[in-house]
Design an enzyme around this catalytic site. Structure first.
Site, PDB file in Angstrom:
ATOM      1  N   HIS A  50      48.067  50.584  24.970  1.00 13.79           N
ATOM      2  CA  HIS A  50      48.523  49.811  25.624  1.00 13.79           C
ATOM      3  C   HIS A  50      48.758  48.739  24.846  1.00 13.79           C
ATOM      4  O   HIS A  50      48.012  49.039  23.151  1.00 13.79           O
ATOM      5  CB  HIS A  50      47.988  49.042  26.850  1.00 13.79           C
ATOM      6  CG  HIS A  50      46.030  49.327  26.885  1.00 13.79           C
ATOM      7  ND1 HIS A  50      45.743  50.241  26.749  1.00 13.79           N
ATOM      8  CD2 HIS A  50      45.773  47.969  26.194  1.00 13.79           C
ATOM      9  CE1 HIS A  50      44.506  49.649  27.349  1.00 13.79           C
ATOM     10  NE2 HIS A  50      44.807  48.404  25.692  1.00 13.79           N
TER      11      HIS A  50
HETATM   12  C1  T46 Z   1      41.324  47.479  25.148  1.00 16.89           C
HETATM   13  C2  T46 Z   1      40.952  48.803  24.709  1.00 16.89           C
HETATM   14  C3  T46 Z   1      39.665  48.761  23.190  1.00 16.89           C
HETATM   15  C4  T46 Z   1      38.182  46.338  33.968  1.00 16.89           C
HETATM   16  O1  T46 Z   1      37.770  46.244  35.537  1.00 16.89           O
HETATM   17  N1  T46 Z   1      37.517  45.303  33.100  1.00 16.89           N
HETATM   18  C5  T46 Z   1      37.757  45.516  31.748  1.00 16.89           C
HETATM   19  O2  T46 Z   1      37.502  44.324  31.643  1.00 16.89           O
HETATM   20  C6  T46 Z   1      38.296  46.367  31.218  1.00 16.89           C
HETATM   21  C7  T46 Z   1      38.874  46.648  29.449  1.00 16.89           C
HETATM   22  C8  T46 Z   1      39.232  47.445  32.008  1.00 16.89           C
HETATM   23  N2  T46 Z   1      38.925  46.949  33.370  1.00 16.89           N
HETATM   24  C9  T46 Z   1      39.481  48.270  34.765  1.00 16.89           C
HETATM   25  C10 T46 Z   1      41.080  48.683  34.447  1.00 16.89           C
HETATM   26  C11 T46 Z   1      41.308  50.601  34.618  1.00 16.89           C
HETATM   27  O3  T46 Z   1      41.152  50.340  36.123  1.00 16.89           O
HETATM   28  O4  T46 Z   1      39.006  49.710  33.958  1.00 16.89           O
HETATM   29  C12 T46 Z   1      39.384  51.191  33.673  1.00 16.89           C
HETATM   30  C13 T46 Z   1      39.660  51.272  32.793  1.00 16.89           C
HETATM   31  O5  T46 Z   1      40.488  50.436  32.112  1.00 16.89           O
HETATM   32  P1  T46 Z   1      41.416  50.488  30.273  1.00 16.89           P
HETATM   33  O6  T46 Z   1      42.319  51.545  30.724  1.00 16.89           O
HETATM   34  O7  T46 Z   1      42.120  49.437  30.589  1.00 16.89           O
HETATM   35  O8  T46 Z   1      40.909  51.700  29.751  1.00 16.89           O
HETATM   36  P2  T46 Z   1      40.781  52.235  28.097  1.00 16.89           P
HETATM   37  O9  T46 Z   1      39.407  51.976  26.709  1.00 16.89           O
HETATM   38  O10 T46 Z   1      42.690  52.710  27.349  1.00 16.89           O
HETATM   39  O11 T46 Z   1      41.145  49.933  27.142  1.00 16.89           O
HETATM   40  C14 T46 Z   1      40.338  49.120  26.922  1.00 16.89           C
HETATM   41  C15 T46 Z   1      40.554  48.074  27.660  1.00 16.89           C
HETATM   42  O12 T46 Z   1      40.869  47.827  28.717  1.00 16.89           O
HETATM   43  C16 T46 Z   1      41.901  47.659  26.450  1.00 16.89           C
HETATM   44  O13 T46 Z   1      41.659  45.378  26.669  1.00 16.89           O
HETATM   45  O14 T46 Z   1      42.271  46.941  24.541  1.00 16.89           O
HETATM   46  O15 T46 Z   1      39.785  49.374  25.803  1.00 16.89           O
END
Ligand code: T46
Length: 138
Positions: A50
């Site tokens: 993303h």
């Molecule tokens: C990024 C990379 C480096 C939350 O509820 N609060 C939060 O602060 C974050 C970061 C995530 N979430 C929830 C959203 C999703 O349901 O946690 C779940 C997993 O998030 P995501 O799939 O976006 O995780 P990554 O590891 O793909 O990405 C994360 C960050 O979301 C993103 O901003 O830049 O780490």
């Protein structure tokens, strides 16, 4: 590549170990509103896929290592984070993918805004469209 770069943090190391101070707007180029960390990721798992429209973040690998693939719609590059005093700044409209998490890897992320799902672009075709507009004048 615009909107990304390495940040070298000063570490205070000695026989007693290592201490790395992190200060908003001093060695982090924004006010930190949120911190999260990612750990216990199996090696075969890839995360990210993303971009953010507005968010600024600094990533710091506190233990182990992880690779970060960055794209801006034109170029792509891979940065390996494997040192707790070498951070990676990622600004708006940079696509990121994280992979090759080693066992025990702890990836700390400092963010300029509270969590807001509306700031994410998770569809790559939509990302390419918006990145073209965003970086259009470079
Ligand atoms: C990024 C990379 C480096 C939350 O509820 N609060 C939060 O602060 C974050 C970061 C995530 N979430 C929830 C959203 C999703 O349901 O946690 C779940 C997993 O998030 P995501 O799939 O976006 O995780 P990554 O590891 O793909 O990405 C994360 C960050 O979301 C993103 O901003 O830049 O780490």
């Amino acid at each position: 590549m615009y909107n990304m770069g390495n940040i070298r943090f000063k570490d205070i190391s000695g026989k007693a170990g290592c201490l790395v101070p992190i200060e908003s707007k001093r060695n982090i180029p924004f006010d930190i509103k949120r911190i999260y960390y990612i750990t216990q990721v199996p090696n075969e798992i890839r995360r990210g896929f993303h971009s953010h429209r507005q968010l600024h973040q600094v990533l710091l690998c506190l233990n182990g290592s992880v690779k970060i693939k960055l794209k801006d719609g034109n170029e792509e590059l891979v940065v390996e984070l494997n040192n707790c005093s070498e951070g990676l700044y990622i600004g708006p409209m940079i696509w990121r993918e994280m992979y090759d998490f080693t066992e025990g890897c702890v990836l700390l992320v400092m963010a300029s805004e509270y969590y807001d799902e509306k700031d994410y672009i998770r569809d790559y075709e939509e990302y390419l469209k918006e990145a073209k507009q965003f970086f259009g004048t470079k």
